[in-house]
Design a protein around this motif. Structure first.
Motif, PDB file in Angstrom:
ATOM      1  N   ARG A 182      -3.761 154.289  68.360  1.00  0.00           N
ATOM      2  CA  ARG A 182      -3.023 155.548  68.247  1.00  0.00           C
ATOM      3  C   ARG A 182      -3.912 156.625  67.624  1.00  0.00           C
ATOM      4  NH1 ARG A 182       2.839 156.916  65.390  1.00  0.00           N
ATOM      5  NH2 ARG A 182       2.686 159.167  65.836  1.00  0.00           N
ATOM      6  N   LEU A 183      -3.792 157.834  68.144  1.00  0.00           N
ATOM      7  CA  LEU A 183      -4.609 158.948  67.669  1.00  0.00           C
ATOM      8  C   LEU A 183      -4.167 159.397  66.280  1.00  0.00           C
ATOM      9  CD1 LEU A 183      -4.718 161.052  70.964  1.00  0.00           C
ATOM     10  CD2 LEU A 183      -6.592 159.730  69.977  1.00  0.00           C
ATOM     11  N   ARG A 184      -5.164 159.675  65.424  1.00  0.00           N
ATOM     12  CA  ARG A 184      -4.886 160.079  64.046  1.00  0.00           C
ATOM     13  C   ARG A 184      -5.262 161.533  63.761  1.00  0.00           C
ATOM     14  NH1 ARG A 184      -4.181 155.962  60.229  1.00  0.00           N
ATOM     15  NH2 ARG A 184      -4.257 153.854  61.083  1.00  0.00           N
TER      16      ARG A 184
ATOM     17  N   MET B  72       0.016 160.774  71.903  1.00  0.00           N
ATOM     18  CA  MET B  72      -0.142 159.754  70.867  1.00  0.00           C
ATOM     19  C   MET B  72      -1.381 158.898  71.090  1.00  0.00           C
ATOM     20  SD  MET B  72       3.821 158.472  70.475  1.00  0.00           S
ATOM     21  CE  MET B  72       3.363 157.059  69.470  1.00  0.00           C
TER      22      MET B  72
ATOM     23  N   PRO C 205      -3.425 164.958  68.329  1.00  0.00           N
ATOM     24  CA  PRO C 205      -2.578 163.788  68.050  1.00  0.00           C
ATOM     25  C   PRO C 205      -1.113 164.182  67.913  1.00  0.00           C
ATOM     26  CG  PRO C 205      -3.660 164.493  66.038  1.00  0.00           C
ATOM     27  CD  PRO C 205      -4.177 165.393  67.136  1.00  0.00           C
TER      28      PRO C 205
ATOM     29  N   SER D 145      -1.112 163.766  62.826  1.00  0.00           N
ATOM     30  CA  SER D 145      -0.356 164.111  64.031  1.00  0.00           C
ATOM     31  C   SER D 145       0.663 165.213  63.757  1.00  0.00           C
ATOM     32  CB  SER D 145       0.348 162.873  64.582  1.00  0.00           C
ATOM     33  OG  SER D 145       1.290 162.375  63.654  1.00  0.00           O
TER      34      SER D 145
END
Length: 683
Positions: free
Chosen positions: A67-69, A415, A429, A461
């Motif tokens: 998952r992108l932070r 995400m 994000p 995010s």
């Protein structure tokens, strides 16, 4: 608003954000500030504690290692996936600078937002994003990829997305699941049908594939793709011919039944059998069961409309309940969608009055490949959110070719590092729905629900609303409505709705109760919002729009001379491309299959479990052959939109056509043709 975020442990109410008709009420179980389990709300009148595998394993997605932070900037060539971390300040400044330059050189319409309902929250999907891009003056997106054709066809007949109350179908005696794998895509309608079956109800499934829903049926009827309107018309022929109509209902609540009775004489069982692949005796049996059993209910599926003739197919099926008067029977009628019952104040939410140039061009999202490669003047920037066009749109290779343009400034808010992100200049994000404030309206049941934040935002995010507020500020826009909070937008959406079904439902009520049922009454007796106020079996509006005013079978358009009709259907553990990149859900689904008839496999020397090449002039993919009798000869059915995986060719939308359907600008995913060949490799 209740403060769930700061409570480290406990069980908190929620709602499923997925693009699914069931829109379940959920309970989120927190421990030490993290969600550790997702369960169904046992008190929710529709969910009743039962949820699907997809959502049961949602924690695997929320806390996925990939998952992108934080925001990313591309440093390699498009498609290489090379990015470096940047700050939000740099990301917003870059977008603002690039777009200001484009507005000066090419105009604001060189910018296009591309979004859909990856999150069904109305604020996320239709709120500040719509406001911002209206104010910017960007090109507009026609969001037609899913249900547009069928909704238009149904609307010509019924005046909008008005159907039966699904909770009443527990008293139905005959269910027809028509073109819907409801076990995987509408599980609570299946639960209601199974309860009704204990009281003697029968379940019929009509589909191109004997999927999980077909296997639970009392009677499964296989049909050739794109011939559903012919079947509906053939049923009408028999119902009229054998005097199974409810003449009082037809006289009081429909227009055009006399014209329809004459019109369907041409759809005799022998002719319809040749078109549909359904034996004549089965046509009689089906029509008689439907004409004689009361209450009967048709669940009209999504797949039917994804053909060249998809709008007319839904239109034809929608006429059937009127013939036998099922709309006045408790548990009778049909559901294509019920979204019109829950129509909120879309003008107050989206604020189209911010758009100064009312002639701003509108681009059909199904044609994004053409738009990116052929449109003049060209699209110079694309902002993608709540969608993954590099994987889910038709004619996918054309789309990816357009995304790869060096002169296209692409921003993606998601995400995960999706297939579309691989071509992006900037990746932002996104929060999950459990980190947002939003409200939800089902397009199947009659409940409106609210989501309050339950957990802290993941990493750096941000929600869609937050990003668009930042952009509005960076552009120096001074309209106050571009800075409204999510709570304020919910209140605006539920004020002055001009919808009697939502009377008494406001933000405060949702906060107090979590979900509230709309005040829906039976459609009849009474008027419906068609031009005549009645069910329009004959539609002057269709004639005005250049369409046949009576339901008519029109074959799908001829494609290249290839032997197989190709249907890229959904699978059980993904939802479109959502979950296809999450290890747990991929593990549950195992691998992508292509279902083919045993006679076709024998002729081609293909054996069950063998990897095969599926191809046409648009592209190719490699899938695992599932050989048997689950599809008719000449038909291939795949299941699921699978994420790009190195050394695997799973990209089914490389094969699908980007023509638009007969109505509403809808998609034609299911009207393509392909060939299949051995590649001498087993799984």
């Amino acid at each position: 608003m209740k403060d769930y975020i700061n409570e480290q442990n406990g069980v908190f109410p929620s709602v499923c954000s997925l693009d699914c008709p069931d829109q379940c009420g959920l309970l989120l179980h927190k421990k030490d500030g993290k969600i550790v389990k997702v369960t169904g709300d046992p008190d929710h009148p529709v969910t009743k504690g039962n949820i699907c595998n997809k959502v049961r394993h949602m924690t695997e997605r929320i806390y996925d290692r990939n998952r992108l932070r934080y925001p990313l900037k591309r440093i390699g060539a498009k498609g290489e996936g090379k990015f470096v971390r940047i700050s939000w300040e740099e990301a917003i400044k870059t977008i603002t600078s690039r777009w200001n330059d484009l507005i000066k050189s090419d105009g604001a319409q060189s910018i296009l937002p591309y979004s859909f309902y990856g999150n069904m929250g109305r604020i996320s999907a239709e709120g500040m994003g719509d406001r911002f891009f209206y104010r910017l003056g960007a090109s507009r997106l026609d969001r037609t990829i899913c249900s547009a054709a069928g909704s238009k066809g149904y609307g010509y007949t019924m005046g909008g997305s008005f159907g039966s109350d699904p909770e009443e179908t527990i008293d139905t005696k005959l269910f027809i699941f028509w073109g819907i794998n409801a076990v995987s895509t509408n599980m609570h309608q299946v639960a209601l049908a199974q309860k009704a079956r204990k009281n003697g109800a029968k379940i019929i499934v009509i589909d191109v594939h004997k999927n999980q829903t077909g296997r639970l049926a009392d009677w499964f009827i296989p049909i050739l793709p794109g011939t559903d309107s012919a079947l509906a018309l053939g049923m009408m022929h028999i119902i009229f011919n054998e005097s199974m109509t409810n003449n009082d209902f037809l006289e009081s609540h429909t227009i055009g039944y006399k014209e329809l009775r004459e019109h369907v004489k041409q759809y005799d069982p022998q002719s319809v059998s040749k078109i549909t692949g359904i034996p004549v005796e089965d046509l009689y049996r089906l029509a008689r069961m439907y004409g004689q059993m009361t209450p009967s209910f048709i669940r009209i599926g999504n797949g039917i409309q994804h053909h060249d003739n998809g709008g007319m197919a839904v239109r034809a099926i929608a006429c059937l309940p009127a013939l036998t008067g099922q709309w006045i029977e408790h548990g009778g009628g049909a559901i294509k969608g019920n979204g019109s019952y829950l129509t909120h104040n879309t003008h107050a939410l989206q604020r189209p009055d911010l758009l100064q140039n009312k002639n701003t061009r509108i681009i059909n999202m199904n044609l994004i490949g053409q738009a990116l490669t052929e449109l003049d003047p060209p699209i110079k920037s694309l902002y993608v959110y709540n969608s993954n066009p590099a994987l889910v749109t038709p004619a996918g290779n054309k789309v990816r070719h357009g995304l790869k343009r060096d002169d296209l400034f692409l921003v993606v808010h998601d995400m995960f590092l999706t297939e579309t992100c691989m071509y992006a200049d900037l990746v932002l994000p996104s929060t999950s729905s459990y980190e947002n404030t939003d409200f939800y309206t089902s397009y199947w049941h009659h409940y409106i629900q609210i989501q309050q934040p339950v957990i802290e935002k993941y990493g750096e995010s941000k929600s869609n609303s937050e990003v668009f507020r930042l952009l509005a500020s960076s552009f120096g826009f001074d309209e106050a409505l571009l800075y409204d909070t999510d709570e304020e937008m919910i209140k605006q959406s539920l004020t002055n709705t001009n919808n009697p079904y939502l009377e008494g439902i406001d933000y405060e009520t949702l906060i107090e109760h979590q979900y509230v049922k709309a005040k829906v009454k039976p459609l009849f007796p009474g008027e419906i919002p068609t031009p005549s106020g009645k069910i329009e079996l004959y539609s002057k509006a269709m004639a005005y729009d250049g369409l046949p005013p009576l339901p008519t079978y029109i074959p799908n358009k001829d494609e290249e001379e290839l032997p197989f009709q190709f249907i890229p259907a959904p699978n059980h553990n993904f939802l479109n491309s959502t979950f296809s990149n999450n290890d747990k859900h991929v593990e549950l689904e195992k691998y992508p299959r292509i279902h083919m008839n045993a006679s076709d496999a024998l002729e081609l020397g293909i054996v069950d479990g063998e990897k095969v090449r599926v191809f046409n002039h648009r592209g190719e993919c490699e899938l695992i052959a599932a050989v048997g009798e689950n599809v008719l000869p000449g038909v291939l059915v795949s299941q699921g939109i699978w994420a790009d995986i190195e050394d695997h060719k799973y990209f089914v939308n490389s094969l699908t056509p980007d023509r638009v359907a007969d109505m509403g600008g809808g998609a034609t995913f299911f009207s393509g043709r392909v060939n299949v060949a051995r590649i001498n490799r087993r799984l």
